[in-house]
Write a protein that holds these residues in place. Structure first.
Motif, mmCIF file in Angstrom:
data_model
loop_
_atom_site.group_PDB
_atom_site.id
_atom_site.type_symbol
_atom_site.label_atom_id
_atom_site.label_comp_id
_atom_site.label_asym_id
_atom_site.label_seq_id
_atom_site.Cartn_x
_atom_site.Cartn_y
_atom_site.Cartn_z
ATOM 1 N N LEU A 103 -71.315 -117.954 -41.194
ATOM 2 C CA LEU A 103 -70.447 -117.780 -39.818
ATOM 3 C C LEU A 103 -70.794 -116.947 -38.993
ATOM 4 C CD1 LEU A 103 -67.592 -118.119 -38.990
ATOM 5 C CD2 LEU A 103 -66.987 -116.167 -40.172
ATOM 6 N N LEU B 19 -73.587 -126.267 -33.602
ATOM 7 C CA LEU B 19 -72.386 -127.232 -33.638
ATOM 8 C C LEU B 19 -72.426 -128.301 -34.910
ATOM 9 C CD1 LEU B 19 -72.651 -128.193 -29.586
ATOM 10 C CD2 LEU B 19 -70.905 -126.642 -31.013
ATOM 11 N N PHE C 252 -68.334 -122.679 -46.405
ATOM 12 C CA PHE C 252 -68.867 -121.783 -45.392
ATOM 13 C C PHE C 252 -68.838 -120.368 -46.406
ATOM 14 C CE2 PHE C 252 -69.061 -124.017 -41.769
ATOM 15 C CZ PHE C 252 -69.271 -123.335 -40.665
ATOM 16 N N LEU D 269 -70.567 -126.488 -37.560
ATOM 17 C CA LEU D 269 -69.184 -126.494 -37.144
ATOM 18 C C LEU D 269 -68.640 -127.732 -37.653
ATOM 19 C CD1 LEU D 269 -68.805 -124.295 -33.945
ATOM 20 C CD2 LEU D 269 -67.995 -123.770 -36.350
ATOM 21 N N ILE E 1 -73.899 -118.883 -36.890
ATOM 22 C CA ILE E 1 -72.903 -119.690 -36.007
ATOM 23 C C ILE E 1 -72.693 -118.610 -34.622
ATOM 24 C CG2 ILE E 1 -70.855 -120.918 -35.726
ATOM 25 C CD1 ILE E 1 -71.273 -121.947 -38.370
#
Length: 289
Positions: free
Chosen positions: A119, A101, A114, A104, A122
């Motif tokens: 990605l 989190l 990113f 993000l 995550i």
């Protein structure tokens, strides 16, 4: 790597002390209050914050410090409850995977770049922690109890991410980590004392056994921060190693402690979600190299 191992060990010991203290009749809020007394003293002596930067602080900055100072004790108490209801393994994984989190938030709020590895890490991290939150520990628990432990895990996951985001935001305002920690610890202690005064819960706070264990808890909590900072200083050229090693060590040590000391059990799917979380940490490590 000694500092990394000590940082991870101190982190797990904090959770072990909190979990053990519940079974011994200690009051979490009293222990956490004394924890901040120790943390403030050690921060002032070892981190040596320069408080002159707070002389001309504006209202926006004060709100950030206040939010962090109020969030810290709330999430600490939530951590203690989650350790009791959801168990050590799930709680530590949820706490460690708050980094998902945080990443993000860094992308959305701080324009962090990113790549596909980040990605994928995550996505795997989200799958791992959400799977653990939604999975049950066993049929002996009622639906209500399962929802309660899942809610606590979710709060730990989101709460520690919010702490990380606030620390990053305060750093963008030009304040050092030592200032942010020391000031927020002071606000946290004041808030806890006011709460106990309003609730008239002074008795546990003033008991010698709460004072002793609380100061020990605070020492372990600060040592976790101190050794983590030292590890970053020693491996300044590759912070990704510190990032990955710390999280993996905490998860592994928590699994060992949960199984050996507290006889915790997970379903096969639960172990799969733990493995998924470890894979996410490794992917995020490679994404940062």
């Amino acid at each position: 790597m000694t500092e990394l191992l000590l940082a991870a060990l101190c982190s797990v010991l904090v959770s072990l002390v909190l979990k053990w203290s519940k079974s011994q009749g200690f009051t979490a809020i009293a222990l956490i209050s004394w924890n901040y007394v120790a943390a403030i003293g050690l921060s002032a002596v070892l981190l040596k914050p320069n408080f002159s930067s707070l002389q001309h602080i504006n209202s926006g900055s004060w709100l950030a410090f206040l939010a962090l100072g109020l969030l810290l004790p709330v999430i600490f108490v939530t951590l203690a409850r989650s350790l009791h209801h959801a168990g050590l393994i799930k709680t530590e994984v949820a706490q460690r995977m708050s980094l998902v989190l945080s990443l993000l938030a860094a992308f959305l709020l701080f324009a962090e770049s990113f790549n596909w590895l980040k990605l994928l890490g995550i996505v795997l991290g989200l799958g791992g922690v959400l799977g653990l939150i939604l999975s049950s520990k066993g049929s002996s628990k009622s639906v209500g109890a399962l929802k309660h432990s899942g809610g606590l895990l979710l709060a730990v996951w989101a709460g520690y991410a919010a702490v990380d985001v606030l620390l990053k935001y305060i750093s963008t305002l030009g304040y050092s980590t030592s200032i942010a920690l020391c000031a927020s610890f002071g606000i946290a202690l004041l808030g806890l004392c006011l709460w106990q005064a309003i609730q008239r819960q002074w008795k546990p706070l003033l008991q010698p056994r709460h004072i002793g264990l609380g100061l020990m808890l605070g020492t372990l909590n600060f040592c976790n921060i101190w050794f983590y900072i030292k590890a970053h200083q020693q491996l300044a050229s590759n912070p990704a190693i510190v990032f990955a090693s710390m999280n993996i060590l905490v998860v592994v040590l928590s699994v060992v402690a949960g199984v050996v000391l507290f006889r915790e059990k997970l379903k096969k799917s639960g172990w799969g979600f733990v493995a998924l979380s470890l894979m996410a940490i490794l992917l995020l490590y490679y994404a940062r190299i």
